[in-house]
Structure formats: C-alpha cells, structure tokens
Write an enzyme that holds these catalytic residues in place. Structure first.
Site, PDB file in Angstrom:
ATOM      1  N   LEU A  40       0.865  -1.192   0.000  1.00 38.83           N
ATOM      2  CA  LEU A  40       0.000   0.000   0.000  1.00 38.83           C
ATOM      3  C   LEU A  40       0.895   1.234   0.000  1.00 38.83           C
ATOM      4  O   LEU A  40       1.808   1.317   0.826  1.00 38.83           O
ATOM      5  CB  LEU A  40      -0.831   0.055   1.288  1.00 38.83           C
ATOM      6  CG  LEU A  40      -1.958  -0.946   1.502  1.00 38.83           C
ATOM      7  CD1 LEU A  40      -2.466  -0.829   2.942  1.00 38.83           C
ATOM      8  CD2 LEU A  40      -3.108  -0.700   0.535  1.00 38.83           C
ATOM      9  N   HIS A  41       0.664   2.152  -0.905  1.00 36.95           N
ATOM     10  CA  HIS A  41       1.445   3.394  -0.839  1.00 36.95           C
ATOM     11  C   HIS A  41       0.745   4.603  -1.446  1.00 36.95           C
ATOM     12  O   HIS A  41       1.231   5.702  -1.349  1.00 36.95           O
ATOM     13  CB  HIS A  41       2.800   3.213  -1.522  1.00 36.95           C
ATOM     14  CG  HIS A  41       2.730   3.232  -3.019  1.00 36.95           C
ATOM     15  ND1 HIS A  41       2.249   2.181  -3.747  1.00 36.95           N
ATOM     16  CD2 HIS A  41       3.042   4.198  -3.909  1.00 36.95           C
ATOM     17  CE1 HIS A  41       2.284   2.492  -5.031  1.00 36.95           C
ATOM     18  NE2 HIS A  41       2.764   3.709  -5.169  1.00 36.95           N
ATOM     19  N   ARG A  42      -0.437   4.378  -2.066  1.00 39.00           N
ATOM     20  CA  ARG A  42      -1.118   5.502  -2.720  1.00 39.00           C
ATOM     21  C   ARG A  42      -1.554   6.528  -1.683  1.00 39.00           C
ATOM     22  O   ARG A  42      -2.233   6.159  -0.695  1.00 39.00           O
ATOM     23  CB  ARG A  42      -2.392   5.023  -3.426  1.00 39.00           C
ATOM     24  CG  ARG A  42      -2.157   4.131  -4.575  1.00 39.00           C
ATOM     25  CD  ARG A  42      -1.978   4.895  -5.855  1.00 39.00           C
ATOM     26  NE  ARG A  42      -1.277   4.021  -6.770  1.00 39.00           N
ATOM     27  CZ  ARG A  42      -0.293   4.393  -7.581  1.00 39.00           C
ATOM     28  NH1 ARG A  42       0.105   5.646  -7.601  1.00 39.00           N
ATOM     29  NH2 ARG A  42       0.292   3.544  -8.363  1.00 39.00           N
TER      30      ARG A  42
END
Ligand code: UD1
Length: 359
Positions: free
Chosen positions: A197-199
């Site tokens: 997850l990084h958005r």
C-alpha cells in the site's frame, strides 16, 4: 549518432528503463545518457534496483529528494536545464507517471527536444491522483507514445493525439521480469498473501486507511500476510497512531521495502496479492497470481479483462469478501496480454531508430 537521454526517479522507473538502456547498447548509432532525479534515494528504493536490474550508474544524479509537487518539479526542471544545455540530446525518454516523468517531459519540450513516453495512454479517470495529471500532460507533449495495452490507444485518440504518434509495443516491465526469471525463487508453499500500500489516496486519508487496516486485520486471521512497507505508509501509521492496530495483528509480517528479485519471488509464490500499486497488478497478471487491487479503479484495464486482477475497492466488507472467495478456491484465471513477451524494448528501439533516421 543520436544522443538519447533517459530520465528516471522512482522505483517503477528503474524497472522500465533497464531493458530500454540494454537494448540501446546494441545499436552503434545511439549514445545513451542516464539521469536519476533522486526522487527516490534510499538504498532499498533506488540503488538496490540498479544492482538487481544491472542498470549502469547514472551519468547525472540531480539529488532532488522528497518534497511537495512544486518542490520536486521546480528542482528537476531547473537542474535538468543545465544537463540539457551541456549534453544537447536528440531525444528525451521518460517512463510511467511519476513527478520525474512530467518534469522530464516538460523540460524536454520547452528545450525543443523530442520526447518519448514509455507506458503512455493509461488512464484511471481518477482526477484525485497526481499520477493521472502526470500521464495526461506527459502524453499531450510527447512525440512518441509507446503503449502497453489496447485501452491506451482509445484513450489517446479520444484526447486528440494523432494515431501516427502511438505505437503498441507491449509492457516493458515484463522484459525486466523475464530477464530476471531464472533468479526468481520458486516455492510450493503458497500459504501467504502479499500486501503493498502506498497511494496517498489510501494511506494519507486517515479514515480510509483505518478501514483498509480493519479488512487486513480480518484476513490475516485466516492466512499469513507479508507486508513490505513503503516509507510513506510507515510514516502514516505512526502519524495516525495506528501502531496498535498493526501490533494486534498476530499473523502479519512487516518487512522493509524489498529488492526487485526478492519482491518478484515473493509475488510469484503468493496465494494472492493485495495492492494499490500499478506495476504489481501487471506482474500478478503475468505470474497468473490472483490480485485484489485496493482501489476503485485501475489505469491498466487489461489486467482485469485478460489477467487475474480484481478491483476490490477500499471498503472493508468487499475486500474481506473478495479475499475469502480466493481462500475458498474461487480463483480468477487469467491469460498473458498481447506483447507482454519480453520483446518490448526491442520494438521500441527499432521504432526510434527508424523514425530518428527519417527526420
Ligand atoms: C512515487 C510516485 C508514485 C509511485 C511511487 C512508487 C509521484 C507523485 N508519486 O510515490 O506514483 O507509484 O513513487 O514507489 O511521483 N521516501 C523515503 N525514501 C525514499 C523515497 C521516499 O523515505 O527513497 C519517503 C519520503 O518521506 C517521501 C515519501 O516517501 O516524502 C513519498 O515519496 P515520493 O517520491 O514523494 O512519493 P511516493 O509515495 O514514493
């Protein structure tokens, strides 16, 4: 002799540029120059990829580092101007949709240098994403638009980009993947799930991030989760006080960002993948591993139409439902999309060679 200057800055750029530079080396009439903007700079986010992908050391490192959009754009453009004045390249190549991509395309265009965009035409139609703006603007000013999948052509034609600038060449990330295939470890124990997850749309939004973590909490009760954690996400966990949630998950393993080969090995052998990354949706499709995309949309629809990808959204109940379906054996089968064959760089350089000679 044509001077081709490639600009990279972030992890996905490195994966996309490696096969292109290797292919350029095969042509005597091309001189390749590589610029690293420094948008990503930690060893695990940058240098380890140069090592794993055998990318030559950049000729220039602009050492821009982290910061706001305005900061990154202005620093890259300012520093690139000096490089361009010195090197006078015939063509500037950018890849993907990050800030380094748009900055590179803008300075090229305003310096009257031809621009090639590798991975053009993808659209999420989600205007909250900076990446969507980066894609649209980069494509608008590019002279060569190399596309990975058919949807990109429709998007570009609708935006008024002339057909003659668009080239369907396939996915260059798959060139890198196939190049690394012999190093990827195989395993029979697919008893884990990979999470990335990084958005900012997911992890910078406290409520949404909490909702996703609640879904993860449920899923790890059924199967072990391995989570290579992006620095942005790590910071948000601390900032939002979510450490307690992570601590309470007994069946999850957080690890630092992994190198290219290690990440491919982990993904290939996973039961399924949960991600908000673009590139991982494509890698999952290539491996035939089910992928739950933790977003409401994808700019890579071929991974859903042809591949193993499912848009699971960001709502807790839906994510859990989709994960349980896979655990119960309801697995979406996929195929490998057209031109995802490891020969994309070959096609791109052939096209550039032919067109640059003609000019
Ligand atoms: C960027 C791209 C995104 C891409 C992602 C791939 C933009 C707008 N975003 O997002 O499209 O999917 O790269 O990973 O270009 N940081 C470190 N070490 C690093 C790099 C970053 O600690 O080497 C931390 C910094 O705190 C920084 C934050 O991560 O502020 C975000 O980095 P940034 O490059 O701004 O965006 P990404 O989230 O990595």
């Amino acid at each position: 002799m044509f001077k081709i200057l490639s600009i990279v800055g972030t992890r996905p750029n490195f994966v996309k540029i490696a096969p292109f530079i290797a292919e350029l080396e095969k042509y005597k009439n091309f001189k390749s120059i590589l610029v690293h903007t420094g948008q990503h700079y930690d060893f695990g986010m940058s240098e380890s990829f140069f090592k794993d992908l055998s990318i030559p050391k950049p000729d220039y490192n602009l050492s821009v580092g982290s910061g706001s959009f305005a900061f990154q754009m202005s620093e890259i453009i300012k520093k690139m101007e000096t490089v361009i004045l010195k090197e006078k390249p015939d063509l500037i190549v950018v890849t993907g949709d990050v800030n380094s991509t748009l900055a590179g395309a803008l300075i090229a265009k305003t310096s009257k240098i031809l621009v090639a965009h590798i991975e053009a035409g993808l659209r999420s139609f989600d205007n909250r994403m900076i990446e969507e703006m980066n894609r649209i603007l980069t494509d608008r000013i590019s002279d060569f638009l190399f596309i990975t999948e058919p949807s990109a052509k429709n998007n570009l034609l609708k935006e008024g980009i002339p057909n003659k600038k668009i080239f369907f060449v396939g996915d260059i990330m798959i060139d890198s993947l196939k190049g690394a295939e012999s190093l990827i470890k195989s395993s029979n124990c697919d008893d884990y799930v990979v999470l990335t997850l990084h958005r900012p749309e997911n992890v910078d939004d406290k409520n949404l991030f909490k909702e996703i973590l609640e879904a993860v909490t449920e899923i790890q009760k059924k199967i072990k989760i391995i989570w290579p954690i992006h620095p942005r996400t790590n910071s948000r966990i601390k900032e939002f006080g979510f450490e307690y949630m992570v601590k309470n998950m007994k069946n999850i393993k957080l690890v630092s960002p992994l190198g290219y080969i290690d990440m491919l090995s982990l993904n290939k052998n996973a039961k399924f993948i949960m991600t908000d990354s673009g590139g991982i949706q494509e890698e999952a499709t290539f491996f035939g591993v089910p992928c739950l995309t933790i977003r409401d949309n994808t700019e890579r629809p071929v991974t859903v139409e042809v591949g193993t990808n499912i848009i699971a959204g960001t709502k807790k109940d839906r994510i859990i439902k989709e994960a349980y379906k896979i655990l119960l054996g309801k697995i979406k089968k996929g195929k490998i999309p057209k031109y995802w064959d490891g020969k994309t760089a070959e096609r791109i350089v052939k096209i550039l060679n032919k067109n640059l000679i003609k000019r």
